[in-house]
Scaffold this active site. Structure first.
Site, PDB file in Angstrom:
ATOM      1  N   THR A  37       0.483 -17.551  -2.836  1.00 46.12           N
ATOM      2  CA  THR A  37      -0.336 -18.107  -3.917  1.00 46.12           C
ATOM      3  C   THR A  37       0.598 -18.339  -5.111  1.00 46.12           C
ATOM      4  OG1 THR A  37      -0.780 -15.969  -4.964  1.00 46.12           O
ATOM      5  CG2 THR A  37      -2.262 -16.633  -3.167  1.00 46.12           C
ATOM      6  N   ILE A  61      -4.989 -13.628   4.024  1.00 44.78           N
ATOM      7  CA  ILE A  61      -5.809 -12.510   4.520  1.00 44.78           C
ATOM      8  C   ILE A  61      -7.301 -12.831   4.496  1.00 44.78           C
ATOM      9  CG2 ILE A  61      -4.124 -10.684   4.022  1.00 44.78           C
ATOM     10  CD1 ILE A  61      -5.866  -9.915   1.570  1.00 44.78           C
ATOM     11  N   GLU A  85      -5.385 -10.571  -5.477  1.00 44.34           N
ATOM     12  CA  GLU A  85      -5.387 -11.220  -6.788  1.00 44.34           C
ATOM     13  C   GLU A  85      -5.259 -10.065  -7.769  1.00 44.34           C
ATOM     14  OE1 GLU A  85      -5.314 -14.307  -7.723  1.00 44.34           O
ATOM     15  OE2 GLU A  85      -5.587 -15.228  -5.759  1.00 44.34           O
ATOM     16  N   THR A 101     -10.373 -12.336  -1.885  1.00 44.35           N
ATOM     17  CA  THR A 101      -9.084 -11.802  -1.424  1.00 44.35           C
ATOM     18  C   THR A 101      -9.113 -10.283  -1.339  1.00 44.35           C
ATOM     19  OG1 THR A 101      -7.866 -13.672  -2.291  1.00 44.35           O
ATOM     20  CG2 THR A 101      -6.623 -11.634  -1.981  1.00 44.35           C
ATOM     21  N   THR A 142      -4.886   0.601  -7.654  1.00 39.09           N
ATOM     22  CA  THR A 142      -4.616   0.687  -9.084  1.00 39.09           C
ATOM     23  C   THR A 142      -5.390   1.833  -9.740  1.00 39.09           C
ATOM     24  OG1 THR A 142      -5.073  -0.484 -11.156  1.00 39.09           O
ATOM     25  CG2 THR A 142      -6.406  -1.105  -9.297  1.00 39.09           C
ATOM     26  N   ASP A 143      -4.869   2.308 -10.874  1.00 36.99           N
ATOM     27  CA  ASP A 143      -5.613   3.326 -11.634  1.00 36.99           C
ATOM     28  C   ASP A 143      -6.833   2.725 -12.335  1.00 36.99           C
ATOM     29  OD1 ASP A 143      -4.278   1.837 -13.567  1.00 36.99           O
ATOM     30  OD2 ASP A 143      -3.515   3.554 -14.689  1.00 36.99           O
ATOM     31  N   GLU A 144      -6.921   1.381 -12.360  1.00 32.63           N
ATOM     32  CA  GLU A 144      -8.041   0.761 -13.078  1.00 32.63           C
ATOM     33  C   GLU A 144      -9.384   1.017 -12.394  1.00 32.63           C
ATOM     34  OE1 GLU A 144      -7.263  -3.158 -14.663  1.00 32.63           O
ATOM     35  OE2 GLU A 144      -5.108  -2.804 -14.586  1.00 32.63           O
ATOM     36  N   TYR A 167     -11.663  -7.499 -11.513  1.00 31.20           N
ATOM     37  CA  TYR A 167     -10.462  -7.086 -10.766  1.00 31.20           C
ATOM     38  C   TYR A 167     -10.591  -5.646 -10.293  1.00 31.20           C
ATOM     39  CZ  TYR A 167      -5.796  -5.081 -10.042  1.00 31.20           C
ATOM     40  OH  TYR A 167      -4.725  -4.381  -9.540  1.00 31.20           O
ATOM     41  N   ALA A 169     -13.178  -3.742 -10.092  1.00 20.94           N
ATOM     42  CA  ALA A 169     -14.321  -3.538  -9.177  1.00 20.94           C
ATOM     43  C   ALA A 169     -13.940  -3.977  -7.761  1.00 20.94           C
ATOM     44  CB  ALA A 169     -15.543  -4.315  -9.667  1.00 20.94           C
ATOM     45  N   LYS A 171     -10.915  -3.968  -6.483  1.00 17.78           N
ATOM     46  CA  LYS A 171      -9.980  -2.984  -5.925  1.00 17.78           C
ATOM     47  C   LYS A 171     -10.722  -1.698  -5.542  1.00 17.78           C
ATOM     48  CE  LYS A 171      -6.063  -3.209  -5.476  1.00 17.78           C
ATOM     49  NZ  LYS A 171      -5.199  -3.775  -4.382  1.00 17.78           N
ATOM     50  N   ARG A 298      -9.896  -9.345 -25.135  1.00 15.79           N
ATOM     51  CA  ARG A 298     -10.413  -9.623 -23.792  1.00 15.79           C
ATOM     52  C   ARG A 298     -11.806  -8.973 -23.679  1.00 15.79           C
ATOM     53  NH1 ARG A 298      -6.764  -6.398 -19.692  1.00 15.79           N
ATOM     54  NH2 ARG A 298      -5.587  -8.285 -19.275  1.00 15.79           N
TER      55      ARG A 298
HETATM   56  P1  NAD Z   1       1.154 -10.047  -7.503  1.00 14.02           P
HETATM   57  O1  NAD Z   1       0.027 -10.878  -8.040  1.00 14.02           O
HETATM   58  O2  NAD Z   1       2.501 -10.169  -8.142  1.00 14.02           O
HETATM   59  O3  NAD Z   1       1.366 -10.353  -5.956  1.00 14.02           O
HETATM   60  C1  NAD Z   1       0.311 -10.501  -5.061  1.00 14.02           C
HETATM   61  C2  NAD Z   1       0.873 -11.081  -3.770  1.00 14.02           C
HETATM   62  O4  NAD Z   1      -0.222 -11.210  -2.853  1.00 14.02           O
HETATM   63  C3  NAD Z   1       1.482 -12.471  -3.939  1.00 14.02           C
HETATM   64  O5  NAD Z   1       2.693 -12.551  -3.225  1.00 14.02           O
HETATM   65  C4  NAD Z   1       0.441 -13.391  -3.343  1.00 14.02           C
HETATM   66  O6  NAD Z   1       0.988 -14.581  -2.786  1.00 14.02           O
HETATM   67  C5  NAD Z   1      -0.192 -12.502  -2.289  1.00 14.02           C
HETATM   68  N1  NAD Z   1      -1.565 -12.905  -1.967  1.00 14.02           N
HETATM   69  C6  NAD Z   1      -2.568 -13.147  -2.849  1.00 14.02           C
HETATM   70  N2  NAD Z   1      -3.670 -13.544  -2.180  1.00 14.02           N
HETATM   71  C7  NAD Z   1      -3.353 -13.518  -0.859  1.00 14.02           C
HETATM   72  C8  NAD Z   1      -4.075 -13.820   0.337  1.00 14.02           C
HETATM   73  N3  NAD Z   1      -5.348 -14.252   0.292  1.00 14.02           N
HETATM   74  N4  NAD Z   1      -3.458 -13.656   1.526  1.00 14.02           N
HETATM   75  C9  NAD Z   1      -2.155 -13.216   1.577  1.00 14.02           C
HETATM   76  N5  NAD Z   1      -1.420 -12.974   0.481  1.00 14.02           N
HETATM   77  C10 NAD Z   1      -2.016 -13.114  -0.722  1.00 14.02           C
HETATM   78  O7  NAD Z   1       0.616  -8.565  -7.524  1.00 14.02           O
HETATM   79  P2  NAD Z   1       1.385  -7.203  -7.864  1.00 14.02           P
HETATM   80  O8  NAD Z   1       1.346  -6.996  -9.325  1.00 14.02           O
HETATM   81  O9  NAD Z   1       2.662  -7.195  -7.138  1.00 14.02           O
HETATM   82  O10 NAD Z   1       0.376  -6.161  -7.191  1.00 14.02           O
HETATM   83  C11 NAD Z   1       0.474  -5.845  -5.803  1.00 14.02           C
HETATM   84  C12 NAD Z   1      -0.593  -4.844  -5.440  1.00 14.02           C
HETATM   85  O11 NAD Z   1      -0.427  -3.662  -6.224  1.00 14.02           O
HETATM   86  C13 NAD Z   1      -2.015  -5.332  -5.702  1.00 14.02           C
HETATM   87  O12 NAD Z   1      -2.824  -4.878  -4.649  1.00 14.02           O
HETATM   88  C14 NAD Z   1      -2.393  -4.664  -7.015  1.00 14.02           C
HETATM   89  O13 NAD Z   1      -3.782  -4.454  -7.088  1.00 14.02           O
HETATM   90  C15 NAD Z   1      -1.635  -3.360  -6.920  1.00 14.02           C
HETATM   91  N6  NAD Z   1      -1.245  -2.767  -8.218  1.00 14.02           N
HETATM   92  C16 NAD Z   1      -0.607  -3.526  -9.166  1.00 14.02           C
HETATM   93  C17 NAD Z   1      -0.204  -2.919 -10.363  1.00 14.02           C
HETATM   94  C18 NAD Z   1       0.562  -3.681 -11.422  1.00 14.02           C
HETATM   95  O14 NAD Z   1       0.854  -3.140 -12.488  1.00 14.02           O
HETATM   96  N7  NAD Z   1       0.955  -4.939 -11.178  1.00 14.02           N
HETATM   97  C19 NAD Z   1      -0.469  -1.557 -10.589  1.00 14.02           C
HETATM   98  C20 NAD Z   1      -1.120  -0.824  -9.581  1.00 14.02           C
HETATM   99  C21 NAD Z   1      -1.489  -1.443  -8.401  1.00 14.02           C
END
Ligand code: NAD
Length: 359
Positions: A37, A61, A85, A101, A142-144, A167, A169, A171, A298
């Protein structure tokens, strides 16, 4: 474990997780499953794309037929699920993308894992034996999901879920599904809930890379409300190492909170960034503070998040490797050294990389 699917491996955190697994598992095949994406960028993995134990599979997915092909080809022994997402602001304008997603996509993965794996009914109701474990569904969350904190207190693994944005909700729903598949079908699972990440390859819609980019190009630094929102920050490579350690050492059926004991109010964080960036690029102290711009809040903005990662420290001896100031310094250096990456991402050119490399 022989074949390990990592979903979302082209994203910010996923790319560091993929690198960690590829480097430490020469005998396993690491399958990076990603739909690419706007947030997925294979340039994040340039350094390991030719490793013999790494393979990329473009699949969505939310599309069962695409997922099934990957499962049939690799018959995975484990899934580390990060595809999602991930940007709260986008979830406010388009919640359905997050439900599709994060909720339906996770359910699709769980259903296929259930179909491909022989689950042991004795393991229902969270009754997982310590060893041996055969198949494993590791969900990165996530902690959210815990909602918001007041001035004091921390999120622990026992904190009740109380998500506030579409978001969080979505997760929370996916966490519930993973636990329900463990409880109902005996699917071995692990969940980790982490605080805000920052570091190399961070997509510049998020606060830290956005501010680095805008300080460098002398553009406004947008700060929500009064700037007093508080977040707990963790260097992304420390998160990737925590996931790797939990994946290998945790019992199944466990949940771990991952955090850096690193709370910062947004305004103070942006001032620290200004201090470090100005110094590194030879600007006078405080030069970029004039760029700070307070913007309309926000809707439903959570005031404070803070993780208690004691369980992870006690059970597995994990702790972050860098302080926040050190991690920020490394992050700024990375952005200064990788201007091409930033230019490609901000211009949208990174999406051409896949066509050049893989078509
Ligand atoms: P990101 O948005 O940078 O990356 C998401 C990835 O998922 C991308 O490579 C995207 O192409 C892929 N993707 C999205 N929809 C898809 C689909 N339908 N099928 C296959 N691939 C798909 O996200 P991030 O910040 O790297 O977060 C990764 C994970 O960690 C997420 O699950 C997020 O909830 C969790 N998380 C993130 C944070 C943070 O601070 N960024 C903190 C805690 C947890």
């Amino acid at each position: 474990m022989k074949n390990i699917i990592i979903t979302g491996g082209a994203g910010f955190i996923g790319s560091h997780v993929v690198r960690e697994f590829v480097k430490n598992n020469p005998e396993s095949k690491i399958i990076n499953l990603d739909a690419l994406t706007y947030a997925g960028n294979l340039e994040n993995l340039k350094d390991i794309e030719n490793e013999p134990n790494y393979v990329f599979e473009k699949a969505d997915i939310t599309k069962v037929d695409e997922l099934r092909k990957v499962f049939e080809e690799y018959n995975p022994d484990a899934i580390v699920h990060l595809a999602a997402e991930s940007h709260v602001d986008r979830s406010i304008t388009d919640p359905n993308a997050f439900i599709n997603t994060n909720v339906i996509g996770t359910a699709n993965l769980l259903n296929l894992a259930r179909e491909f794996w022989t689950l042991n009914p004795d393991h229902q109701h969270g009754n997982f034996p310590d060893e041996p474990r055969t198949n494993l569904f590791y969900h990165v969350s996530t902690d959210e999901v815990y909602g918001a904190l007041g001035e004091t207190g921390f999120f622990t693994e026992e904190t009740s879920y109380d998500p506030k944005s579409p978001y969080s909700a979505s997760k929370a729903a996916s966490d519930h599904l993973v636990r329900a598949y463990g409880n109902t079908y005996g699917m071995p699972f692990i969940i980790s809930n982490c605080s805000n990440n920052y570091g190399p390859n961070h997509f510049p819609e998020k606060l830290i890379p956005l501010c680095i980019h805008n300080i460098l190009s002398e553009k406004p630094l947008p700060i929500y409300g009064d700037g007093k929102y508080t977040r707990d920050w963790l260097y992304v490579i420390d998160h990737a190492k925590a996931i790797y350690q939990i994946f290998n050492e945790s019992k199944t059926g466990e949940t771990y909170n991952i955090g850096g004991w690193n709370e910062w109010q947004n305004i103070n964080l942006v001032k620290e960034l200004i201090k470090q960036v100005d110094e590194k690029i030879g600007k006078p102290a405080g030069y970029s503070e004039k760029l700070i711009t307070f913007v309309k809040d926000r809707p439903g903005h959570d005031k404070r998040y803070a993780i208690d990662a004691t369980k992870l420290a006690n059970d597995l001896g994990w702790k972050p490797s860098v302080t926040f100031e050190e991690g920020l310094s490394k992050t700024i250096d990375w952005f200064l050294e990788n201007k091409e990456w930033l230019d490609h991402v901000t211009s949208g050119d990174y999406q051409k990389y896949y066509n050049k490399q893989y078509n």
